[in-house]
Write an enzyme that holds these catalytic residues in place. Structure first.
Site, PDB file in Angstrom:
ATOM      1  N   GLY A   1       0.827  -1.212   0.000  1.00  0.00           N
ATOM      2  CA  GLY A   1       0.000   0.000   0.000  1.00  0.00           C
ATOM      3  C   GLY A   1       0.852   1.248   0.000  1.00  0.00           C
ATOM      4  O   GLY A   1       0.549   2.243   0.666  1.00  0.00           O
ATOM      5  N   ALA A   2       1.941   1.193  -0.790  1.00  0.00           N
ATOM      6  CA  ALA A   2       2.938   2.273  -0.754  1.00  0.00           C
ATOM      7  C   ALA A   2       2.561   3.484  -1.612  1.00  0.00           C
ATOM      8  O   ALA A   2       3.232   4.504  -1.568  1.00  0.00           O
ATOM      9  CB  ALA A   2       4.304   1.723  -1.202  1.00  0.00           C
TER      10      ALA A   2
ATOM     11  N   VAL B   1       2.781  -3.296  -9.470  1.00  0.00           N
ATOM     12  CA  VAL B   1       1.356  -2.959  -9.393  1.00  0.00           C
ATOM     13  C   VAL B   1       0.591  -4.265  -9.292  1.00  0.00           C
ATOM     14  O   VAL B   1       0.679  -5.108 -10.190  1.00  0.00           O
ATOM     15  CB  VAL B   1       0.905  -2.172 -10.642  1.00  0.00           C
ATOM     16  CG1 VAL B   1      -0.607  -1.915 -10.601  1.00  0.00           C
ATOM     17  CG2 VAL B   1       1.676  -0.860 -10.751  1.00  0.00           C
TER      18      VAL B   1
ATOM     19  N   ASN C   1       1.098  -2.652   5.492  1.00  0.00           N
ATOM     20  CA  ASN C   1       0.383  -1.383   5.657  1.00  0.00           C
ATOM     21  C   ASN C   1      -0.936  -1.305   4.884  1.00  0.00           C
ATOM     22  O   ASN C   1      -1.867  -0.644   5.318  1.00  0.00           O
ATOM     23  CB  ASN C   1       1.321  -0.247   5.217  1.00  0.00           C
ATOM     24  CG  ASN C   1       0.570   1.050   4.981  1.00  0.00           C
ATOM     25  OD1 ASN C   1       0.190   1.749   5.928  1.00  0.00           O
ATOM     26  ND2 ASN C   1       0.325   1.382   3.711  1.00  0.00           N
TER      27      ASN C   1
ATOM     28  N   SER D   1      -4.561  -0.437  14.237  1.00  0.00           N
ATOM     29  CA  SER D   1      -5.317   0.810  14.409  1.00  0.00           C
ATOM     30  C   SER D   1      -5.766   0.899  15.857  1.00  0.00           C
ATOM     31  O   SER D   1      -5.950  -0.133  16.523  1.00  0.00           O
ATOM     32  CB  SER D   1      -6.551   0.806  13.503  1.00  0.00           C
ATOM     33  OG  SER D   1      -7.459   1.817  13.893  1.00  0.00           O
TER      34      SER D   1
ATOM     35  N   TYR E   1     -13.637  -3.604  10.335  1.00  0.00           N
ATOM     36  CA  TYR E   1     -12.300  -2.989  10.428  1.00  0.00           C
ATOM     37  C   TYR E   1     -11.700  -3.220  11.820  1.00  0.00           C
ATOM     38  O   TYR E   1     -10.541  -3.629  11.939  1.00  0.00           O
ATOM     39  CB  TYR E   1     -12.451  -1.496  10.124  1.00  0.00           C
ATOM     40  CG  TYR E   1     -11.168  -0.729  10.088  1.00  0.00           C
ATOM     41  CD1 TYR E   1     -10.338  -0.785   8.966  1.00  0.00           C
ATOM     42  CD2 TYR E   1     -10.781   0.071  11.152  1.00  0.00           C
ATOM     43  CE1 TYR E   1      -9.155  -0.062   8.933  1.00  0.00           C
ATOM     44  CE2 TYR E   1      -9.608   0.790  11.118  1.00  0.00           C
ATOM     45  CZ  TYR E   1      -8.798   0.728  10.005  1.00  0.00           C
ATOM     46  OH  TYR E   1      -7.626   1.450   9.968  1.00  0.00           O
TER      47      TYR E   1
ATOM     48  N   ALA F   1     -10.734  -6.876  12.294  1.00  0.00           N
ATOM     49  CA  ALA F   1      -9.526  -7.210  11.522  1.00  0.00           C
ATOM     50  C   ALA F   1      -8.286  -6.591  12.180  1.00  0.00           C
ATOM     51  O   ALA F   1      -7.242  -7.246  12.280  1.00  0.00           O
ATOM     52  CB  ALA F   1      -9.674  -6.711  10.083  1.00  0.00           C
ATOM     53  N   LYS F   2      -8.406  -5.368  12.643  1.00  0.00           N
ATOM     54  CA  LYS F   2      -7.235  -4.700  13.238  1.00  0.00           C
ATOM     55  C   LYS F   2      -6.867  -5.317  14.594  1.00  0.00           C
ATOM     56  O   LYS F   2      -5.697  -5.305  14.988  1.00  0.00           O
ATOM     57  CB  LYS F   2      -7.482  -3.189  13.352  1.00  0.00           C
ATOM     58  CG  LYS F   2      -7.487  -2.460  11.999  1.00  0.00           C
ATOM     59  CD  LYS F   2      -6.206  -2.689  11.194  1.00  0.00           C
ATOM     60  CE  LYS F   2      -5.952  -1.597  10.170  1.00  0.00           C
ATOM     61  NZ  LYS F   2      -4.773  -1.898   9.324  1.00  0.00           N
TER      62      LYS F   2
END
Ligand code: NAD
Length: 246
Positions: free
Chosen positions: A12-13, A60, A88, A140, A153, A156-157
């Protein structure tokens, strides 16, 4: 905090926290392997780092295609040992437990949990063999405190924290550290585009420093955890949240 002599894979750069990591890691001397599904942002970043003389490979790709991921990592590892991994990449599917369906939960878990698990499986053996490795997972604050309307979310975090501590227990004796950062509200393109002002204000009201964080403020902590300065830290989950969620 030098990262010279190391090669870091960052998912996710293309933008946000991942992009800030790529830039800070490059400044500190790391060679980079950058993955993202967004061709525009990834190629623009890769081009600018390349023109600045930094060692960078970009790919990609859709990370949740696990066969493609394994084959990319295999190829990229032929050019040299990848001894730093930054998990990330992520996305959010808001919703409450009653409204969200199982597909929603699983799609969020796939990018936040299955992809990091897979990348760790792929890269850990070589780190172990080298006797040195750094894995930094981006969780997170929601993973620690839960989020109303953010059930997939937050779940998952929270799993990212379990993954971090479990792998840290598995590979500490091999010189590989595994840590997680727990960002608070951070000014990234996704937050700026998709999060309504009233939700941002509500989080900032609970943030001790009274402001949103910048991607570089998260990336600097990730870079520290990836460096030799963090040699005695493993299994840690570090809030980088301006005091939100304490
Ligand atoms: N921004 C925040 O407030 C905040 C707070 C806490 C945690 N986080 C976490 O930090 C990480 C980065 O967040 P951000 O705000 O910089 O995100 P972002 O949405 O701005 O950027 C995420 C990047 O990941 C890429 N990506 C997403 N899914 C992908 C996939 N399946 N395959 C390939 N690439 C993919 C996107 O193309 C994008 O470039 C995420 O894990 C996020 O959950 C962010």
């Amino acid at each position: 905090m030098s990262l010279k002599g190391h090669r870091a894979l960052i998912t996710g750069a293309g933008q946000g926290i991942g992009r800030a990591c790529a830039e800070i890691f490059a400044e500190r001397g790391a060679e980079l392997v950058l993955l993202d599904k967004n061709a525009d942002t990834l190629r623009e970043l890769g081009g600018s780092l390349d023109r600045a003389g930094m060692g960078v490979s970009t790919r990609v790709m859709e990370l949740t295609d696990l066969d493609a991921l394994a084959s990319a990592v295999h190829d990229l590892s032929r050019d040299g040992l990848i001894d730093i991994l930054v998990n990330n990449a992520g996305f959010d599917r808001p919703g409450t437990t009653v409204k969200l369906d199982c597909e929603g939960l699983e799609s969020v878990a796939r990018i936040h949990v299955t992809v990091p698990f897979m990348l760790i499986k792929l890269l850990l053996p070589a780190m172990r063999e080298a006797g040195w490795g750094r894995i930094v997972n981006v969780s997170s604050i929601y993973g620690a405190i839960g989020g109303k309307g953010e059930v997939a979310y937050s779940t998952a975090k929270a799993a990212v924290i379990g993954l971090t501590k479990s792998v840290a227990r598995e590979c500490g004796r091999d010189g590989v550290t595994v840590n997680a950062v727990l960002p608070g509200l951070t000014r990234t393109p996704t937050i700026e585009t998709f999060m309504a002002e009233k939700y941002r204000e509500a989080i900032i009201a609970e943030t001790m420093l009274g402001r949103i964080g910048e991607p570089e403020e998260i990336a600097r902590v990730i870079a520290f955890l990836a460096s030799d300065d963090a040699s005695y830290i493993t299994g840690a989950t570090i809030p980088v949240s301006g005091g939100w969620g304490i």
